[in-house]
Motif scaffolding. Structure first.
Motif, PDB file in Angstrom:
ATOM      1  N   TYR A  22       0.889  -1.151   0.000  1.00 18.90           N
ATOM      2  CA  TYR A  22       0.000   0.000   0.000  1.00 18.90           C
ATOM      3  C   TYR A  22       0.931   1.205   0.000  1.00 18.90           C
ATOM      4  O   TYR A  22       1.912   1.217   0.732  1.00 18.90           O
ATOM      5  CB  TYR A  22      -0.862  -0.030   1.258  1.00 18.90           C
ATOM      6  N   ASP A  23       0.675   2.200  -0.828  1.00 17.03           N
ATOM      7  CA  ASP A  23       1.604   3.334  -0.944  1.00 17.03           C
ATOM      8  C   ASP A  23       2.999   2.867  -1.344  1.00 17.03           C
ATOM      9  O   ASP A  23       3.996   3.371  -0.828  1.00 17.03           O
ATOM     10  CB  ASP A  23       1.759   4.091   0.384  1.00 17.03           C
ATOM     11  N   ASN A  27       3.281  -2.761   4.230  1.00 21.24           N
ATOM     12  CA  ASN A  27       2.665  -2.272   5.461  1.00 21.24           C
ATOM     13  C   ASN A  27       2.502  -3.421   6.445  1.00 21.24           C
ATOM     14  O   ASN A  27       2.082  -4.509   6.060  1.00 21.24           O
ATOM     15  CB  ASN A  27       1.275  -1.696   5.172  1.00 21.24           C
ATOM     16  N   TYR A 104       5.778   0.479   6.535  1.00 19.97           N
ATOM     17  CA  TYR A 104       4.884   1.385   7.224  1.00 19.97           C
ATOM     18  C   TYR A 104       4.122   0.587   8.268  1.00 19.97           C
ATOM     19  O   TYR A 104       3.725  -0.545   8.018  1.00 19.97           O
ATOM     20  CB  TYR A 104       3.857   2.001   6.274  1.00 19.97           C
ATOM     21  N   LYS A 160      -5.608   5.621   8.241  1.00 21.83           N
ATOM     22  CA  LYS A 160      -4.694   6.447   7.447  1.00 21.83           C
ATOM     23  C   LYS A 160      -3.360   6.716   8.132  1.00 21.83           C
ATOM     24  O   LYS A 160      -2.325   6.783   7.492  1.00 21.83           O
ATOM     25  CB  LYS A 160      -5.367   7.786   7.142  1.00 21.83           C
ATOM     26  N   LYS A 162       0.105   6.644   9.866  1.00 26.69           N
ATOM     27  CA  LYS A 162       1.167   5.652   9.717  1.00 26.69           C
ATOM     28  C   LYS A 162       2.466   6.136  10.322  1.00 26.69           C
ATOM     29  O   LYS A 162       2.678   7.324  10.519  1.00 26.69           O
ATOM     30  CB  LYS A 162       1.369   5.324   8.244  1.00 26.69           C
TER      31      LYS A 162
END
Ligand SMILES: [Zn+2]
Ligand SMILES: [Zn+2]
Length: 195
Positions: A22-23, A27, A104, A160, A162
């Motif tokens: 993710y991103d 994560n 993350y 959201k 992190k």
């Protein structure tokens, strides 16, 4: 002068850990069933963690592993450390091989899903899609080779907020003594409870 450090309490009241891309980064996602529990925990503890001090340790033991996480906090009085004994999984192995020393940290909300809750391409835990399950037969899987009697899936919603974790290590129980966080965790939560 010797400064005495009060021990940081260990916390394991969460349902598991998910590993997700993710991103553009892996994560690590401790999972909760109630959103408020997760947001409160973030607000009270993780929010105050100093990023560079966050450590995640994985201690492997047979087909299970210990997930261990802790950090220095700018609010030490409300600090906690996390641990959970979990079965090794495909996603765990994927994280182990792919994290490249960074991840993350986010918290996630875990929800079970039934056939009526999902789109037809959603995957069942049996590995077959929702549309291959029969609404007229208790949501059983239509594949003859499959033993699935009821569609079951889950959804993870990531919060959201992190933190970046750069101190990640995989250990064996035999060398856990060399790592203070992992050693402390196993000492308190395993060895001291054995007789
Ligand atoms: Zn199936
Ligand atoms: Zn199924």
């Amino acid at each position: 002068m010797i400064l005495s450090q009060s021990p940081i309490p260990w916390f394991d009241d969460f349902v598991g850990v998910a590993y997700r891309y993710y991103d553009l980064r892996m994560n690590v996602v401790p999972l909760f069933t109630k959103r408020k529990e997760a947001t409160d925990l973030w607000h009270d503890s993780i929010n105050w963690w100093l990023d560079h001090s966050i450590k995640i340790r994985f201690v492997e033991s047979g087909d299970h592993y210990w997930f261990i996480m802790g950090a220095d906090s700018s609010k030490p009085q409300s600090n906690i450390s996390f641990f959970k004994v979990l079965p090794k999984s495909e996603n765990y192995e994927r994280f182990k091989n792919g994290h490249q020393g960074e991840a993350y940290l986010r918290l996630g909300i875990y929800a079970d899903k039934e056939l009526k809750d999902v789109k037809k391409d959603a995957m069942c835990n049996c590995g077959h899609a929702a549309e291959d399950h029969d609404k007229n037969d208790n949501d059983a899987c239509l594949y003859e080779v499959c033993t699935c009697k009821t569609f079951k899936s889950f959804q993870v919603n990531l919060l959201k907020k992190k933190k970046t974790v750069t101190d990640i290590e995989f250990l064996d129980e035999s060398n856990v003594k060399d790592d203070s966080l992992a050693w402390n965790c196993l000492n308190v939560n395993k060895y001291s409870k054995e007789n």
